[in-house]
Write a protein that holds these residues in place. Structure first.
Motif, mmCIF file in Angstrom:
data_model
loop_
_atom_site.group_PDB
_atom_site.id
_atom_site.type_symbol
_atom_site.label_atom_id
_atom_site.label_comp_id
_atom_site.label_asym_id
_atom_site.label_seq_id
_atom_site.Cartn_x
_atom_site.Cartn_y
_atom_site.Cartn_z
ATOM 1 N N ALA A 258 0.947 -1.309 -0.197
ATOM 2 C CA ALA A 258 0.588 -0.074 -0.256
ATOM 3 C C ALA A 258 0.614 1.141 0.103
ATOM 4 O O ALA A 258 0.590 2.378 -0.730
ATOM 5 C CB ALA A 258 -0.504 -0.122 1.335
ATOM 6 N N PHE A 259 1.722 1.218 0.589
ATOM 7 C CA PHE A 259 3.133 2.326 1.241
ATOM 8 C C PHE A 259 3.440 2.255 -0.208
ATOM 9 O O PHE A 259 3.262 3.678 -0.899
ATOM 10 C CB PHE A 259 4.136 2.277 2.085
ATOM 11 C CG PHE A 259 2.773 1.924 3.227
ATOM 12 C CD1 PHE A 259 1.972 3.021 3.686
ATOM 13 C CD2 PHE A 259 3.925 1.356 4.092
ATOM 14 C CE1 PHE A 259 1.359 3.076 4.852
ATOM 15 C CE2 PHE A 259 3.573 1.200 5.499
ATOM 16 C CZ PHE A 259 2.357 2.322 6.440
ATOM 17 N N THR A 260 4.152 1.130 -1.230
ATOM 18 C CA THR A 260 4.495 1.251 -2.345
ATOM 19 C C THR A 260 3.881 2.209 -3.595
ATOM 20 O O THR A 260 4.425 3.515 -3.963
ATOM 21 C CB THR A 260 5.023 0.051 -2.788
ATOM 22 O OG1 THR A 260 5.498 0.079 -1.901
ATOM 23 C CG2 THR A 260 5.985 0.245 -4.120
ATOM 24 N N ILE A 261 2.487 1.511 -3.708
ATOM 25 C CA ILE A 261 1.542 2.251 -4.825
ATOM 26 C C ILE A 261 1.101 2.933 -3.829
ATOM 27 O O ILE A 261 1.078 4.258 -5.507
ATOM 28 C CB ILE A 261 0.202 1.619 -4.655
ATOM 29 C CG1 ILE A 261 0.427 -0.455 -5.059
ATOM 30 C CG2 ILE A 261 -0.648 2.150 -5.384
ATOM 31 C CD1 ILE A 261 -0.403 -1.131 -4.411
ATOM 32 N N THR A 262 1.253 3.831 -3.070
ATOM 33 C CA THR A 262 0.871 5.338 -2.916
ATOM 34 C C THR A 262 1.915 6.631 -3.921
ATOM 35 O O THR A 262 1.787 6.789 -3.483
ATOM 36 C CB THR A 262 0.745 5.609 -1.291
ATOM 37 O OG1 THR A 262 -0.541 4.888 -0.536
ATOM 38 C CG2 THR A 262 0.373 7.431 -0.996
ATOM 39 N N ILE A 263 3.374 6.014 -3.171
ATOM 40 C CA ILE A 263 4.481 6.924 -3.647
ATOM 41 C C ILE A 263 4.606 6.636 -5.062
ATOM 42 O O ILE A 263 4.201 7.990 -5.707
ATOM 43 C CB ILE A 263 5.539 6.015 -3.395
ATOM 44 C CG1 ILE A 263 5.612 6.252 -1.888
ATOM 45 C CG2 ILE A 263 6.902 6.774 -3.195
ATOM 46 C CD1 ILE A 263 6.774 5.585 -0.038
#
Length: 372
Positions: free
Chosen positions: A197-202
């Motif tokens: 989720a963090f990776t996709i957001t960035i």
């Protein structure tokens, strides 16, 4: 030659094709309509272009035979008006010998053919049959194109649905793999979901296009899949690892890559799995890649992974505040992390990361994480 009203019985009849006959001379209208009626055509007659246009607005016709020189609205103007109503209806211009240049102008303006007065009935019948056949072929071709486009659209939709179902099946498989990894390494349970989720957001904040985003999501989610090949006594060891054990643990990047790169839809994700421990300054492993040699997904993942590691509880410490993670990531920008990724990460609010950290948990769908 003179006009003939008598029609030989050997001429074949046709389906009820509707013909509009336009001429300011009543005798000519009557002769032409009689000849065509005898062939099975249904004729409507008008004395000028204005009346013909009115008839065309109230009905549909398969063919128009029009004189050129008429009062109120001549044949050329009628031709132009008819093109606006039905560009495919064939128009045969009927004209006297001295109007031949006008007839040629009509052809250039879209008339199908012209007939010179006086004409034989056979000439009339041949020209009419050719015009009707031309219209039939035009309409058949249009219907074929329309049917083909409809079929292509239908098949495209079916293919799209099938691909979506296939994508969903892929992600069910990945979720099962993630569940198996959580069962093996309970210390980091939920880590795969959160770091994805963090990776996709960035990645989305950096403007990564949708196709690449999917590969990055899968690579982030499966980054530790190679730990399935690491012995449990090393993976679950409570204390520090020995030098030999660290070397074995480092192999999980190669193990994960070897497993995934043989799966066609995970080839791009496999590259991220292989490179997820590389550092921006080249000090990482397993290949010592530097800068943009490292896949973009792996560079984004590195920031996301550090964030989750610092703000999550661990057996040896409690979760650290977001501010500590921000300071750490900022401090190692250009060394461990890509400065461009760090800049995008720092531009996001603390509340966003906290909300994602708390929201992402089992059960989950990988496709939903792409919309985080």
């Amino acid at each position: 030659m003179p006009w003939h009203i008598m029609v030989p019985s050997v001429e074949p009849t046709v389906d009820k094709v509707k013909v509009l006959v336009v001429d300011d001379e009543e005798a000519i209208r009557e002769v032409v309509s009689t000849l065509l009626d005898a062939q099975g055509y249904r004729c409507t007659v008008c004395s000028n272009g204005r009346l013909a246009l009115e008839a065309f607005r109230n009905d549909t016709f398969d063919l128009v035979l029009s004189d050129i020189v008429m009062p109120e609205m001549d044949g050329l103007r009628l031709l132009g008006e008819l093109r606006n109503f039905d560009p495919d209806v064939p128009v045969i211009m009927v004209t006297a010998m001295h109007d031949i240049s006008i007839a040629l102008e009509a052809i250039r303006s879209g008339a199908y053919d012209y007939i010179l007065k006086p004409f034989e009935k056979d000439q009339l019948h041949l020209s009419v049959r050719r015009a009707i056949e031309h219209r039939r072929l035009v309409l058949e071709n249009r219907n074929y194109q329309s049917d083909l486009e409809h079929l292509v659209a239908e098949r495209t939709q079916q293919l799209s649905i099938a691909l979506q179902d296939l994508e969903q099946s892929y992600d069910y498989t990945l979720e099962a793999l993630g569940g198996a990894l959580d069962a093996k390494d309970a210390e980091t349970e939920g880590h795969c979901q959160r770091v994805t989720a963090f990776t996709i957001t960035i990645a989305k904040a950096m403007g990564v296009e949708k196709g690449l985003l999917r590969h990055i999501a899968r690579g982030a989610f499966l980054h530790d899949i190679g730990k399935m090949g690491v012995p449990d006594q090393i993976l679950r060891k409570p204390g520090p690892l020995t030098t030999e054990e660290r070397e074995i643990m480092r192999r999980h990047c190669d193990i994960g890559f070897t497993v995934l790169q043989r799966i066609p839809f995970l080839k791009e994700a496999a590259e991220i799995v292989l490179a997820h421990q590389e550092c921006y300054d080249g000090s990482g492993y397993p290949r010592g890649l530097r800068g943009e040699q490292i896949p973009l997904g792996a560079r984004i993942f590195a920031v996301a992974d550090t964030l989750d590691a610092m703000i999550s509880d661990r057996p040896y410490r409690k979760a650290l505040p977001i501010s500590a993670a921000r300071d750490e990531i900022r401090r190692f920008s250009g060394r461990q992390f890509d400065p461009r990724v760090v800049e995008v990460f720092l531009a996001q609010s603390d509340s966003l990361w906290i909300a994602l950290h708390e929201k992402i948990a089992d059960p989950f769908r990988l496709t939903q994480l792409e919309h985080a």
